[in-house]
Structures are given as C-alpha cells and as structure tokens.
Design a protein around this motif. Sequence first.
Motif, PDB file in Angstrom:
ATOM      1  N   LEU A 179      44.772  47.421  29.725  1.00 16.30           N
ATOM      2  CA  LEU A 179      43.301  47.497  29.741  1.00 16.30           C
ATOM      3  C   LEU A 179      42.688  46.149  30.079  1.00 16.30           C
ATOM      4  CD1 LEU A 179      40.875  49.357  29.163  1.00 16.30           C
ATOM      5  CD2 LEU A 179      40.971  48.557  26.802  1.00 16.30           C
ATOM      6  N   TRP A 180      43.226  45.068  29.514  1.00 15.97           N
ATOM      7  CA  TRP A 180      42.739  43.713  29.779  1.00 15.97           C
ATOM      8  C   TRP A 180      42.867  43.394  31.268  1.00 15.97           C
ATOM      9  CZ3 TRP A 180      43.137  39.343  25.806  1.00 15.97           C
ATOM     10  CH2 TRP A 180      42.716  38.139  26.328  1.00 15.97           C
ATOM     11  N   ARG A 181      44.025  43.691  31.848  1.00 14.22           N
ATOM     12  CA  ARG A 181      44.241  43.413  33.274  1.00 14.22           C
ATOM     13  C   ARG A 181      43.345  44.270  34.147  1.00 14.22           C
ATOM     14  NH1 ARG A 181      50.765  42.694  33.876  1.00 14.22           N
ATOM     15  NH2 ARG A 181      50.901  40.769  32.685  1.00 14.22           N
ATOM     16  N   SER A 220      36.305  42.926  37.217  1.00  9.75           N
ATOM     17  CA  SER A 220      35.293  41.887  37.235  1.00  9.75           C
ATOM     18  C   SER A 220      35.464  40.952  38.441  1.00  9.75           C
ATOM     19  CB  SER A 220      35.304  41.090  35.945  1.00  9.75           C
ATOM     20  OG  SER A 220      36.489  40.358  35.828  1.00  9.75           O
ATOM     21  N   LYS A 221      36.705  40.771  38.905  1.00  9.49           N
ATOM     22  CA  LYS A 221      36.941  39.945  40.091  1.00  9.49           C
ATOM     23  C   LYS A 221      36.477  40.654  41.351  1.00  9.49           C
ATOM     24  CE  LYS A 221      40.863  37.308  38.404  1.00  9.49           C
ATOM     25  NZ  LYS A 221      42.305  37.052  38.544  1.00  9.49           N
ATOM     26  N   ALA A 222      36.608  41.974  41.386  1.00  7.37           N
ATOM     27  CA  ALA A 222      36.217  42.743  42.567  1.00  7.37           C
ATOM     28  C   ALA A 222      34.706  42.841  42.705  1.00  7.37           C
ATOM     29  CB  ALA A 222      36.814  44.142  42.500  1.00  7.37           C
ATOM     30  N   ALA A 223      33.997  42.728  41.601  1.00  5.64           N
ATOM     31  CA  ALA A 223      32.539  42.884  41.631  1.00  5.64           C
ATOM     32  C   ALA A 223      31.814  41.670  42.082  1.00  5.64           C
ATOM     33  CB  ALA A 223      32.011  43.247  40.254  1.00  5.64           C
TER      34      ALA A 223
END
Length: 87
Positions: free
Chosen positions: A76-78, A84-87
């Motif tokens: 879930l963390w990954r 969040s990196k893709a956004a």
Amino acid sequence: MLILGLILFGMLIGAGAQLILGRDGGGIDWTMAIVAGLVGSFVGGLLISLLAGDGIELRASGIIGSLAGALIVTALWRWLAGRSKAA
C-alpha cells in the motif's frame, strides 16, 4: 526493553516484507521497514493470533500474520508513493 524488542522485531518483519516484494533502488528503506513492520505486526499478528485462538503469546500464527500485515502495508505504501509521483 520490551519496546526495543518490538521495534527490532517490526524492523525485521518489515525488511522481510520488502525482500519478498522486491527492493526499490537496491536497498532496504528502514523507515518503511519499521513502520510497515510495527503496523503490520500489530494488526496482522494480533488479528491472526486471536482468530487462531493462540491469544497474545508468540506463536507461528502471529508471526505469519505479522508478515502478511507488513506485506499489505508495504504494498500500500509503494502504491500510494507511486500515485503521488505520477500526479
């Protein structure tokens, strides 16, 4: 002394979860290992131990539940970090 033992156990379980799921960047993220191990051990280990009827004693069902909980928390963390990196 018990708290130190719980942190070390959680760290080992969290590191094991990262090794099973594959490591990002070639190393173990110890912050994630501690958090995933402690949360996973508390939720997964306690839940499985109580469902198996072992109580709160250290038994194989609790260790397996701890690892399963840490795997879920690490995945879930990954997933959230990737979103969040893709956004």
